[in-house]
Design a protein around this motif. Structure first.
Motif, PDB file in Angstrom:
ATOM      1  N   PRO A   1       0.830  -1.210   0.000  1.00 12.87           N
ATOM      2  CA  PRO A   1       0.000   0.000   0.000  1.00 12.87           C
ATOM      3  C   PRO A   1       0.863   1.258   0.000  1.00 12.87           C
ATOM      4  CG  PRO A   1       0.148  -0.854   2.217  1.00 12.87           C
ATOM      5  CD  PRO A   1       0.907  -1.823   1.354  1.00 12.87           C
ATOM      6  N   PHE A   2       0.318   2.331  -0.578  1.00 13.15           N
ATOM      7  CA  PHE A   2       1.043   3.585  -0.693  1.00 13.15           C
ATOM      8  C   PHE A   2       0.648   4.531   0.435  1.00 13.15           C
ATOM      9  CE2 PHE A   2       0.895   1.854  -5.007  1.00 13.15           C
ATOM     10  CZ  PHE A   2       2.245   1.904  -5.337  1.00 13.15           C
ATOM     11  N   ASP A   3       1.615   5.337   0.829  1.00 13.23           N
ATOM     12  CA  ASP A   3       1.369   6.370   1.845  1.00 13.23           C
ATOM     13  C   ASP A   3       0.965   7.702   1.215  1.00 13.23           C
ATOM     14  OD1 ASP A   3       2.322   4.674   4.070  1.00 13.23           O
ATOM     15  OD2 ASP A   3       4.267   4.907   3.087  1.00 13.23           O
ATOM     16  N   LEU A   4       1.303   7.858  -0.079  1.00 15.62           N
ATOM     17  CA  LEU A   4       0.937   9.082  -0.793  1.00 15.62           C
ATOM     18  C   LEU A   4       0.746   8.727  -2.261  1.00 15.62           C
ATOM     19  CD1 LEU A   4       0.635  12.193  -1.131  1.00 15.62           C
ATOM     20  CD2 LEU A   4       3.118  12.295  -1.452  1.00 15.62           C
ATOM     21  N   ILE A   5      -0.385   9.126  -2.816  1.00 14.01           N
ATOM     22  CA  ILE A   5      -0.636   8.990  -4.250  1.00 14.01           C
ATOM     23  C   ILE A   5      -0.964  10.368  -4.811  1.00 14.01           C
ATOM     24  CG2 ILE A   5      -2.116   8.037  -6.051  1.00 14.01           C
ATOM     25  CD1 ILE A   5      -2.530   5.571  -4.368  1.00 14.01           C
ATOM     26  N   LEU A   6      -0.291  10.720  -5.899  1.00  8.83           N
ATOM     27  CA  LEU A   6      -0.587  11.951  -6.634  1.00  8.83           C
ATOM     28  C   LEU A   6      -1.173  11.549  -7.978  1.00  8.83           C
ATOM     29  CD1 LEU A   6       2.698  12.240  -5.466  1.00  8.83           C
ATOM     30  CD2 LEU A   6       1.893  14.602  -5.587  1.00  8.83           C
ATOM     31  N   ALA A   7      -2.300  12.122  -8.337  1.00 11.63           N
ATOM     32  CA  ALA A   7      -2.955  11.790  -9.602  1.00 11.63           C
ATOM     33  C   ALA A   7      -3.517  13.056 -10.230  1.00 11.63           C
ATOM     34  CB  ALA A   7      -4.067  10.764  -9.384  1.00 11.63           C
ATOM     35  N   ASN A   8      -2.811  13.572 -11.211  1.00 13.19           N
ATOM     36  CA  ASN A   8      -3.250  14.761 -11.955  1.00 13.19           C
ATOM     37  C   ASN A   8      -3.784  14.258 -13.293  1.00 13.19           C
ATOM     38  OD1 ASN A   8      -3.668  17.264 -13.052  1.00 13.19           O
ATOM     39  ND2 ASN A   8      -1.507  17.799 -13.242  1.00 13.19           N
ATOM     40  N   ILE A   9      -5.062  13.875 -13.313  1.00 14.86           N
ATOM     41  CA  ILE A   9      -5.621  13.210 -14.495  1.00 14.86           C
ATOM     42  C   ILE A   9      -6.824  14.021 -14.982  1.00 14.86           C
ATOM     43  CG2 ILE A   9      -6.294  10.973 -15.434  1.00 14.86           C
ATOM     44  CD1 ILE A   9      -5.046   9.629 -13.027  1.00 14.86           C
ATOM     45  N   LEU A  10      -8.018  13.482 -14.869  1.00 16.54           N
ATOM     46  CA  LEU A  10      -9.266  14.155 -15.231  1.00 16.54           C
ATOM     47  C   LEU A  10     -10.355  13.709 -14.271  1.00 16.54           C
ATOM     48  CD1 LEU A  10      -9.216  13.756 -19.130  1.00 16.54           C
ATOM     49  CD2 LEU A  10      -8.972  15.909 -17.875  1.00 16.54           C
ATOM     50  N   ALA A  11     -11.428  14.473 -14.203  1.00 22.55           N
ATOM     51  CA  ALA A  11     -12.463  14.213 -13.200  1.00 22.55           C
ATOM     52  C   ALA A  11     -13.092  12.828 -13.341  1.00 22.55           C
ATOM     53  CB  ALA A  11     -13.541  15.301 -13.263  1.00 22.55           C
ATOM     54  N   ASN A  12     -13.515  12.448 -14.547  1.00 28.59           N
ATOM     55  CA  ASN A  12     -14.191  11.159 -14.707  1.00 28.59           C
ATOM     56  C   ASN A  12     -13.305   9.978 -14.334  1.00 28.59           C
ATOM     57  OD1 ASN A  12     -16.663  12.244 -15.425  1.00 28.59           O
ATOM     58  ND2 ASN A  12     -16.233  12.196 -17.617  1.00 28.59           N
ATOM     59  N   PRO A  13     -12.062   9.891 -14.848  1.00 27.36           N
ATOM     60  CA  PRO A  13     -11.188   8.794 -14.407  1.00 27.36           C
ATOM     61  C   PRO A  13     -10.925   8.809 -12.900  1.00 27.36           C
ATOM     62  CG  PRO A  13     -10.323   9.781 -16.399  1.00 27.36           C
ATOM     63  CD  PRO A  13     -11.450  10.656 -15.944  1.00 27.36           C
ATOM     64  N   LEU A  14     -10.814   9.985 -12.318  1.00 30.53           N
ATOM     65  CA  LEU A  14     -10.578  10.051 -10.874  1.00 30.53           C
ATOM     66  C   LEU A  14     -11.760   9.474 -10.096  1.00 30.53           C
ATOM     67  CD1 LEU A  14      -8.861  13.541 -10.439  1.00 30.53           C
ATOM     68  CD2 LEU A  14      -7.813  11.278 -10.173  1.00 30.53           C
ATOM     69  N   ARG A  15     -12.981   9.784 -10.538  1.00 31.61           N
ATOM     70  CA  ARG A  15     -14.150   9.210  -9.872  1.00 31.61           C
ATOM     71  C   ARG A  15     -14.161   7.688 -10.034  1.00 31.61           C
ATOM     72  NH1 ARG A  15     -16.922  14.050 -11.632  1.00 31.61           N
ATOM     73  NH2 ARG A  15     -17.435  13.036 -13.618  1.00 31.61           N
ATOM     74  N   GLN A  16     -13.853   7.207 -11.219  1.00 32.91           N
ATOM     75  CA  GLN A  16     -13.860   5.768 -11.474  1.00 32.91           C
ATOM     76  C   GLN A  16     -12.772   5.041 -10.686  1.00 32.91           C
ATOM     77  OE1 GLN A  16     -13.446   5.697 -15.720  1.00 32.91           O
ATOM     78  NE2 GLN A  16     -15.460   6.641 -16.075  1.00 32.91           N
ATOM     79  N   MET A  17     -11.702   5.745 -10.348  1.00 35.45           N
ATOM     80  CA  MET A  17     -10.581   5.135  -9.636  1.00 35.45           C
ATOM     81  C   MET A  17     -10.729   5.186  -8.118  1.00 35.45           C
ATOM     82  SD  MET A  17      -7.233   6.473 -11.691  1.00 35.45           S
ATOM     83  CE  MET A  17      -6.870   5.971 -13.368  1.00 35.45           C
ATOM     84  N   ALA A  18     -11.798   5.759  -7.619  1.00 32.38           N
ATOM     85  CA  ALA A  18     -11.921   5.962  -6.179  1.00 32.38           C
ATOM     86  C   ALA A  18     -11.770   4.652  -5.404  1.00 32.38           C
ATOM     87  CB  ALA A  18     -13.252   6.632  -5.849  1.00 32.38           C
ATOM     88  N   THR A  19     -12.435   3.604  -5.834  1.00 28.18           N
ATOM     89  CA  THR A  19     -12.357   2.332  -5.111  1.00 28.18           C
ATOM     90  C   THR A  19     -10.983   1.687  -5.221  1.00 28.18           C
ATOM     91  OG1 THR A  19     -14.727   1.909  -5.275  1.00 28.18           O
ATOM     92  CG2 THR A  19     -13.311  -0.002  -4.940  1.00 28.18           C
ATOM     93  N   PRO A  20     -10.427   1.485  -6.427  1.00 33.27           N
ATOM     94  CA  PRO A  20      -9.088   0.884  -6.476  1.00 33.27           C
ATOM     95  C   PRO A  20      -8.027   1.736  -5.798  1.00 33.27           C
ATOM     96  CG  PRO A  20      -9.799   1.595  -8.659  1.00 33.27           C
ATOM     97  CD  PRO A  20     -10.993   1.656  -7.776  1.00 33.27           C
ATOM     98  N   MET A  21      -8.166   3.058  -5.850  1.00 37.54           N
ATOM     99  CA  MET A  21      -7.186   3.897  -5.181  1.00 37.54           C
ATOM    100  C   MET A  21      -7.245   3.695  -3.674  1.00 37.54           C
ATOM    101  SD  MET A  21      -6.330   7.976  -5.578  1.00 37.54           S
ATOM    102  CE  MET A  21      -6.235   7.861  -7.354  1.00 37.54           C
ATOM    103  N   SER A  22      -8.459   3.675  -3.138  1.00 37.30           N
ATOM    104  CA  SER A  22      -8.605   3.447  -1.703  1.00 37.30           C
ATOM    105  C   SER A  22      -8.014   2.095  -1.303  1.00 37.30           C
ATOM    106  CB  SER A  22     -10.085   3.506  -1.316  1.00 37.30           C
ATOM    107  OG  SER A  22     -10.266   3.210   0.043  1.00 37.30           O
ATOM    108  N   ASN A  23      -8.195   1.092  -2.159  1.00 29.13           N
ATOM    109  CA  ASN A  23      -7.677  -0.252  -1.857  1.00 29.13           C
ATOM    110  C   ASN A  23      -6.163  -0.324  -1.886  1.00 29.13           C
ATOM    111  OD1 ASN A  23     -10.303  -1.179  -1.623  1.00 29.13           O
ATOM    112  ND2 ASN A  23     -10.402  -1.962  -3.714  1.00 29.13           N
ATOM    113  N   HIS A  24      -5.520   0.624  -2.540  1.00 30.61           N
ATOM    114  CA  HIS A  24      -4.062   0.634  -2.636  1.00 30.61           C
ATOM    115  C   HIS A  24      -3.411   1.571  -1.618  1.00 30.61           C
ATOM    116  CE1 HIS A  24      -4.759  -1.422  -6.444  1.00 30.61           C
ATOM    117  NE2 HIS A  24      -3.469  -1.645  -6.529  1.00 30.61           N
ATOM    118  N   LEU A  25      -4.203   2.099  -0.676  1.00 32.89           N
ATOM    119  CA  LEU A  25      -3.683   3.054   0.300  1.00 32.89           C
ATOM    120  C   LEU A  25      -3.487   2.423   1.667  1.00 32.89           C
ATOM    121  CD1 LEU A  25      -5.928   6.137  -0.541  1.00 32.89           C
ATOM    122  CD2 LEU A  25      -3.470   5.948  -0.982  1.00 32.89           C
ATOM    123  N   ALA A  26      -2.456   2.877   2.356  1.00 35.26           N
ATOM    124  CA  ALA A  26      -2.269   2.516   3.755  1.00 35.26           C
ATOM    125  C   ALA A  26      -3.155   3.409   4.617  1.00 35.26           C
ATOM    126  CB  ALA A  26      -0.802   2.692   4.144  1.00 35.26           C
TER     127      ALA A  26
END
Length: 297
Positions: free
Chosen positions: A226-251
């Motif tokens: 798991p990551f302690d910090l994730i930076l994602a400068n992408i676009l709004a729609n992909p960011l919303r779609q990534m909410a669950t997998p991103m949370s799963n990859h966080l400490a």
């Protein structure tokens, strides 16, 4: 400096009120036109307007272009298309003239020609002018850098991911500030090469590992979590779609810095991440763009 004078090109432009129509126009013309003779792009601007631009190596058949636009979006859109020419220009020299150092908190993004202007108490990030996309001049990159500096005042992450790294600005900034390993990924293969080269030029090549992958499906992301910090400068729609997998990859207690979203889109992104246990710590707006700092509770 080598001259990079481009020949005269021909351009057609129109503005559309919604993404679906802009994409429909772009897709139709991309499928119809010879890719060696024309290029098509659709981009979202402030206020929800979409701009569609076509570039042609030779003078286009204006009636044919209008007919294609009419097929995709109707006669009104076809009538709104405007045609002009882009004069020959040395784009690298013009970029050098126009890109001044960008100050974002403790970070300064600059070209080689401004290396001497970085103060000793600042962290300089040097990006080649010929690779002018992702130089830090865009409000989203500046917002991410400001939030990174803010987060690191009270928090020291050990496992850092720059998702959708582009030219590697955020990965380089993280590596310089933390002097620790940073993983960077991008779905665009040329960006992977560019980011790795920029990390090397900035003296953090050994600290920045750049990998190719789509979102969180890249094998190295699974291995490094798991990551302690994730930076994602992408676009709004992909960011919303990534909410669950991103949370799963966080400490637990991890921070996330998100950008690439217009300010009216911020509420939807914040809500998507709140539903996955991430709370907003800071929200800044630069030139109509929002950048968010969230914490996983």
């Amino acid at each position: 400096m080598t001259s990079t004078l481009t020949p005269q090109t021909y351009r057609a432009t129109l503005a559309i009120g919604d993404e679906a129509t802009a994409r429909r126009i772009s897709d139709l013309l991309t499928e119809t036109l010879d890719e060696e003779q024309a290029a098509v792009g659709a981009f979202e601007g402030p206020g929800g307007r979409w701009d569609v631009t076509f570039y042609f190596a030779g003078q286009p058949d204006e009636a044919a272009i209008r007919n294609l636009v009419a097929l995709a979006a109707g006669d009104g859109a076809a009538r709104s298309v405007t045609f002009d020419t882009v004069a020959p220009r040395d784009w690298v020299r013009a970029t050098l003239d126009e890109l001044v150092p960008v100050h974002a908190g403790r970070f300064v993004v600059h070209g080689q020609h401004d290396r001497s202007k970085v103060a000793a108490n600042k962290l300089g990030i040097e990006i080649e002018a010929a690779l002018a996309f992702g130089t830090g001049h865009h409000g989203t990159t500046r917002g991410c850098l400001v939030l990174l500096g803010h987060a690191l005042k009270a928090y020291r992450p050990r496992r850092v991911l720059d998702l959708g790294t582009g030219t590697g600005v955020l990965a380089i900034a993280s590596a310089k500030a933390l002097r620790t390993q940073v993983l960077a990924s991008d779905i665009d293969a040329p960006s992977v090469t560019v980011a790795a080269e920029n990390a090397r030029l900035n003296g953090v090549g050994p600290l920045v590992e750049v990998t190719w992958g789509s979102g969180f499906s890249a094998p190295r992301l699974r291995e490094k979590q798991p990551f302690d910090l994730i930076l994602a400068n992408i676009l709004a729609n992909p960011l919303r779609q990534m909410a669950t997998p991103m949370s799963n990859h966080l400490a637990g207690g991890a921070r996330v810095i998100l950008s690439g979203l217009l300010s009216p889109q911020a509420a939807g992104v914040i809500a998507a991440y709140r539903a996955r246990g991430l709370v907003l710590e800071r929200h800044i707006r630069i030139e109509g763009w929002s950048s968010l700092l969230l914490c996983k509770v």
